[in-house]
Motif scaffolding. Structure first.
Motif, short mmCIF file in Angstrom:
data_model
loop_
_atom_site.label_atom_id
_atom_site.label_comp_id
_atom_site.label_asym_id
_atom_site.label_seq_id
_atom_site.Cartn_x
_atom_site.Cartn_y
_atom_site.Cartn_z
N GLY A 48 0.78 -1.22 0.00
CA GLY A 48 0.00 0.00 0.00
C GLY A 48 0.82 1.28 0.00
O GLY A 48 0.28 2.36 -0.20
N GLU A 49 2.12 1.17 0.20
CA GLU A 49 3.00 2.34 0.23
C GLU A 49 3.29 2.82 -1.19
O GLU A 49 3.10 2.08 -2.17
N ILE A 50 3.79 4.04 -1.31
CA ILE A 50 4.18 4.60 -2.60
C ILE A 50 5.70 4.57 -2.69
O ILE A 50 6.39 5.11 -1.82
N ARG A 70 2.32 2.84 -6.54
CA ARG A 70 1.85 2.18 -5.33
C ARG A 70 2.23 0.70 -5.36
O ARG A 70 2.14 0.04 -6.40
N ILE A 71 2.64 0.18 -4.22
CA ILE A 71 3.01 -1.22 -4.09
C ILE A 71 1.74 -2.00 -3.75
O ILE A 71 1.24 -1.93 -2.63
N LEU A 75 1.82 -7.05 -6.81
CA LEU A 75 3.20 -6.69 -7.12
C LEU A 75 4.14 -7.09 -5.99
O LEU A 75 5.23 -7.63 -6.24
N LEU A 76 3.75 -6.86 -4.74
CA LEU A 76 4.59 -7.23 -3.61
C LEU A 76 4.82 -8.74 -3.57
O LEU A 76 5.94 -9.20 -3.35
N ARG A 77 3.78 -9.52 -3.82
CA ARG A 77 3.94 -10.99 -3.87
C ARG A 77 4.95 -11.37 -4.95
O ARG A 77 5.79 -12.22 -4.74
N TRP A 78 4.86 -10.73 -6.12
CA TRP A 78 5.78 -11.01 -7.23
C TRP A 78 7.21 -10.67 -6.82
O TRP A 78 8.13 -11.47 -7.03
N ILE A 79 7.42 -9.48 -6.24
CA ILE A 79 8.76 -9.04 -5.83
C ILE A 79 9.34 -10.01 -4.80
O ILE A 79 10.49 -10.43 -4.91
N LEU A 80 8.56 -10.36 -3.78
CA LEU A 80 9.05 -11.26 -2.74
C LEU A 80 9.36 -12.64 -3.30
O LEU A 80 10.38 -13.24 -2.96
N ARG A 81 8.52 -13.14 -4.20
CA ARG A 81 8.77 -14.44 -4.80
C ARG A 81 10.07 -14.42 -5.60
O ARG A 81 10.89 -15.32 -5.51
N CYS A 104 7.62 6.93 -0.08
CA CYS A 104 7.28 8.34 0.13
C CYS A 104 6.51 8.51 1.42
O CYS A 104 5.70 7.66 1.79
N GLN A 105 6.78 9.61 2.10
CA GLN A 105 6.02 9.94 3.31
C GLN A 105 4.83 10.81 2.96
O GLN A 105 4.81 11.49 2.00
#
Length: 105
Positions: A48-50, A70-71, A75-81, A104-105
Motif C-alpha cells: 500500500g506504500e508509494i 503504489r506497491i 506486485l509485492l507478492r511477485w517481488i518477494l517471490r 514516500c512519506q
C-alpha cells in the motif's frame, strides 16, 4: 499469462522471462515522488506504500517499479517471490542487502 522465455531458458524461473509481471498502480508523478521525504521500511511491510525509488529486473535493467507507484498486493507478492528465488532485482537507493525499500512519506 504468457511465458516469453527464449528456448535456452525454457523450464527456468526468471524475474523477467519466466513469470508475469504485474503492472504497478500510479499514485504520484515522478516529480511529486522526488519532492517528498522518503523513509526506509522493510520490503515485507511495504504493501500500500508509494515507492520512493526504482526497482529493476537486472539484467536486462527493466524497471519493475518507479518512484510514485503504489506497491499493490499482487506486485509485492511477485517481488518477494522473485527475491526469495534469488533472481536479480536491483533497488536504486536502498540496495538489495538492506531488505528494505524507500517509500514516500
Amino acid at each position: 499469462e504468457r511465458n516469453i522465455a527464449p528456448p535456452f531458458l525454457k523450464g527456468r524461473e526468471s524475474a523477467f522471462y519466466g513469470s508475469a509481471l504485474p503492472l504497478p498502480e500510479s499514485a504520484l508523478s515522478l516529480g511529486e515522488a522526488a519532492e517528498r521525504a522518503h523513509r526506509l521500511i522493510p520490503l515485507r511491510s511495504s504493501l500500500g506504500e508509494i515507492s520512493g525509488e526504482y526497482l529493476y529486473a537486472y539484467p536486462p535493467g527493466i524497471p519493475v517499479l518507479a518512484p510514485g507507484e503504489r506497491i499493490t498486493e499482487e506486485l509485492l507478492r511477485w517481488i518477494l517471490r522473485e527475491t526469495e528465488a534469488g533472481d536479480r532485482l536491483r533497488f536504486s537507493e536502498s540496495g538489495e542487502e538492506s531488505g528494505g525499500i524507500f517509500v514516500c512519506q
